[in-house]
Design a protein around this motif. Structure first.
Motif, mmCIF file in Angstrom:
data_model
loop_
_atom_site.group_PDB
_atom_site.id
_atom_site.type_symbol
_atom_site.label_atom_id
_atom_site.label_comp_id
_atom_site.label_asym_id
_atom_site.label_seq_id
_atom_site.Cartn_x
_atom_site.Cartn_y
_atom_site.Cartn_z
ATOM 1 N N ILE A 1 53.797 -46.885 -38.483
ATOM 2 C CA ILE A 1 53.734 -47.662 -37.251
ATOM 3 C C ILE A 1 54.697 -46.999 -36.275
ATOM 4 O O ILE A 1 55.852 -46.741 -36.603
ATOM 5 C CB ILE A 1 54.109 -49.133 -37.510
ATOM 6 N N LYS A 2 54.211 -46.702 -35.110
ATOM 7 C CA LYS A 2 54.947 -45.876 -34.145
ATOM 8 C C LYS A 2 55.726 -46.701 -33.124
ATOM 9 O O LYS A 2 55.386 -47.860 -32.853
ATOM 10 C CB LYS A 2 53.965 -44.969 -33.389
ATOM 11 N N LEU A 3 56.719 -46.062 -32.546
ATOM 12 C CA LEU A 3 57.478 -46.620 -31.442
ATOM 13 C C LEU A 3 56.504 -47.068 -30.350
ATOM 14 O O LEU A 3 55.591 -46.326 -29.980
ATOM 15 C CB LEU A 3 58.432 -45.554 -30.886
ATOM 16 N N GLY A 4 56.660 -48.287 -29.871
ATOM 17 C CA GLY A 4 55.793 -48.817 -28.820
ATOM 18 C C GLY A 4 54.597 -49.598 -29.330
ATOM 19 O O GLY A 4 53.941 -50.294 -28.546
ATOM 20 N N ASP A 5 54.294 -49.485 -30.637
ATOM 21 C CA ASP A 5 53.172 -50.254 -31.184
ATOM 22 C C ASP A 5 53.523 -51.738 -31.224
ATOM 23 O O ASP A 5 54.698 -52.121 -31.311
ATOM 24 C CB ASP A 5 52.832 -49.797 -32.604
ATOM 25 N N VAL A 6 52.499 -52.566 -31.194
ATOM 26 C CA VAL A 6 52.665 -54.002 -31.386
ATOM 27 C C VAL A 6 52.271 -54.304 -32.825
ATOM 28 O O VAL A 6 51.173 -53.948 -33.264
ATOM 29 C CB VAL A 6 51.790 -54.811 -30.410
ATOM 30 N N LYS B 1 50.225 -64.763 -48.658
ATOM 31 C CA LYS B 1 49.635 -63.447 -48.424
ATOM 32 C C LYS B 1 49.969 -62.992 -47.009
ATOM 33 O O LYS B 1 49.838 -63.760 -46.054
ATOM 34 C CB LYS B 1 48.120 -63.476 -48.577
ATOM 35 N N LEU B 2 50.398 -61.736 -46.895
ATOM 36 C CA LEU B 2 50.706 -61.153 -45.592
ATOM 37 C C LEU B 2 49.800 -59.960 -45.345
ATOM 38 O O LEU B 2 49.579 -59.142 -46.238
ATOM 39 C CB LEU B 2 52.162 -60.688 -45.553
ATOM 40 N N THR B 3 49.295 -59.871 -44.132
ATOM 41 C CA THR B 3 48.531 -58.717 -43.685
ATOM 42 C C THR B 3 49.173 -58.245 -42.386
ATOM 43 O O THR B 3 49.451 -59.050 -41.496
ATOM 44 C CB THR B 3 47.059 -59.086 -43.440
ATOM 45 N N VAL B 4 49.422 -56.933 -42.306
ATOM 46 C CA VAL B 4 50.122 -56.370 -41.157
ATOM 47 C C VAL B 4 49.204 -55.403 -40.421
ATOM 48 O O VAL B 4 48.611 -54.509 -41.038
ATOM 49 C CB VAL B 4 51.407 -55.639 -41.598
ATOM 50 N N TRP B 5 49.125 -55.567 -39.115
ATOM 51 C CA TRP B 5 48.334 -54.713 -38.251
ATOM 52 C C TRP B 5 49.253 -54.053 -37.242
ATOM 53 O O TRP B 5 50.211 -54.673 -36.776
ATOM 54 C CB TRP B 5 47.285 -55.528 -37.494
ATOM 55 N N ALA B 6 48.951 -52.828 -36.890
ATOM 56 C CA ALA B 6 49.675 -52.120 -35.835
ATOM 57 C C ALA B 6 48.675 -51.792 -34.736
ATOM 58 O O ALA B 6 47.616 -51.215 -35.000
ATOM 59 C CB ALA B 6 50.303 -50.848 -36.371
ATOM 60 N N ILE C 1 45.251 -50.605 -36.455
ATOM 61 C CA ILE C 1 45.106 -50.207 -37.856
ATOM 62 C C ILE C 1 45.779 -51.235 -38.749
ATOM 63 O O ILE C 1 46.752 -51.883 -38.362
ATOM 64 C CB ILE C 1 45.722 -48.812 -38.134
ATOM 65 N N LYS C 2 45.225 -51.370 -39.943
ATOM 66 C CA LYS C 2 45.865 -52.209 -40.958
ATOM 67 C C LYS C 2 46.925 -51.354 -41.631
ATOM 68 O O LYS C 2 46.634 -50.275 -42.138
ATOM 69 C CB LYS C 2 44.827 -52.678 -41.975
ATOM 70 N N SER C 3 48.147 -51.820 -41.618
ATOM 71 C CA SER C 3 49.261 -51.028 -42.122
ATOM 72 C C SER C 3 49.740 -51.476 -43.494
ATOM 73 O O SER C 3 50.078 -50.655 -44.332
ATOM 74 C CB SER C 3 50.424 -51.096 -41.129
ATOM 75 N N ASN C 4 49.817 -52.772 -43.727
ATOM 76 C CA ASN C 4 50.392 -53.284 -44.964
ATOM 77 C C ASN C 4 49.689 -54.565 -45.403
ATOM 78 O O ASN C 4 49.137 -55.282 -44.586
ATOM 79 C CB ASN C 4 51.875 -53.659 -44.781
#
Length: 169
Positions: free
Chosen positions: A67-72, A90-95, A104-107
């Motif tokens: 996940i990059k600088l500036g991403d939400v 359950k956690l789902t992480v999107w960037a 993108i789905k990150s985690n």
């Protein structure tokens, strides 16, 4: 105690990745991500439990995409099953990169929380899954719980009814 549904515990948390959140490659630091995930999971667990809930365990967290600088970062958290005094979240992480319109789905991860007050653990409301996805997550939660307990030495493999066949032939 009134039963609840997964939607009662749904939390959607957004964070903007700022320079202080990144490593030397301008990627979000893993520790910061875990911190944000723990906060979202705690809010979800507390919404379900109607009490303070503390982190008991964190399942494997794999970082699939940087996940990059500036991403939400958007973290979705919801309770998948309630046990006597604990809940699985359950956690789902999107960037999302807003300028490039990419997401993108990150985690993904499962956290376990225990409901407590000043005297110790407290019972939690039952969880009633409604959708097919919620029912699948609910059914899998017992296997995930038993696996966590066996791997941590808190349960003997022969006592794990849902996953016993993995350990005993």
């Amino acid at each position: 105690m009134e039963p609840k549904t997964p939607k009662d515990s749904l939390v959607i948390m957004n964070e903007l990745v700022l320079p202080n959140d990144t490593n030397m490659l301008h990627n979000l630091m893993g520790g910061r991500m875990l911190h944000w995930m723990d906060i979202a999971a705690a809010i979800s667990a507390q919404k379900h439990c109607n009490s303070i809930a503390v982190t008991a365990s964190v399942d494997n967290v794999s970082f699939k995409q940087p996940i990059k600088l500036g991403d939400v970062v958007t973290i979705e958290a919801k309770v998948t099953r309630a046990f006597t005094t604990s809940v699985e979240v359950k956690l789902t992480v999107w960037a999302q990169n807003i300028p490039s319109n990419t997401k993108i789905k990150s985690n993904e991860a499962y956290y376990t929380f225990v409901a407590v007050n000043e005297l110790g653990t407290v019972p939690v409301p039952e969880l009633i899954p409604e959708t097919e996805e919620e029912k699948t997550l609910w059914e899998g939660a017992l296997r995930r719980r038993e696996l966590r307990l066996v791997l941590s030495g808190k349960m003997k493999p022969e006592d794990a009814t849902a996953i016993r066949s993995l350990f005993i032939s």
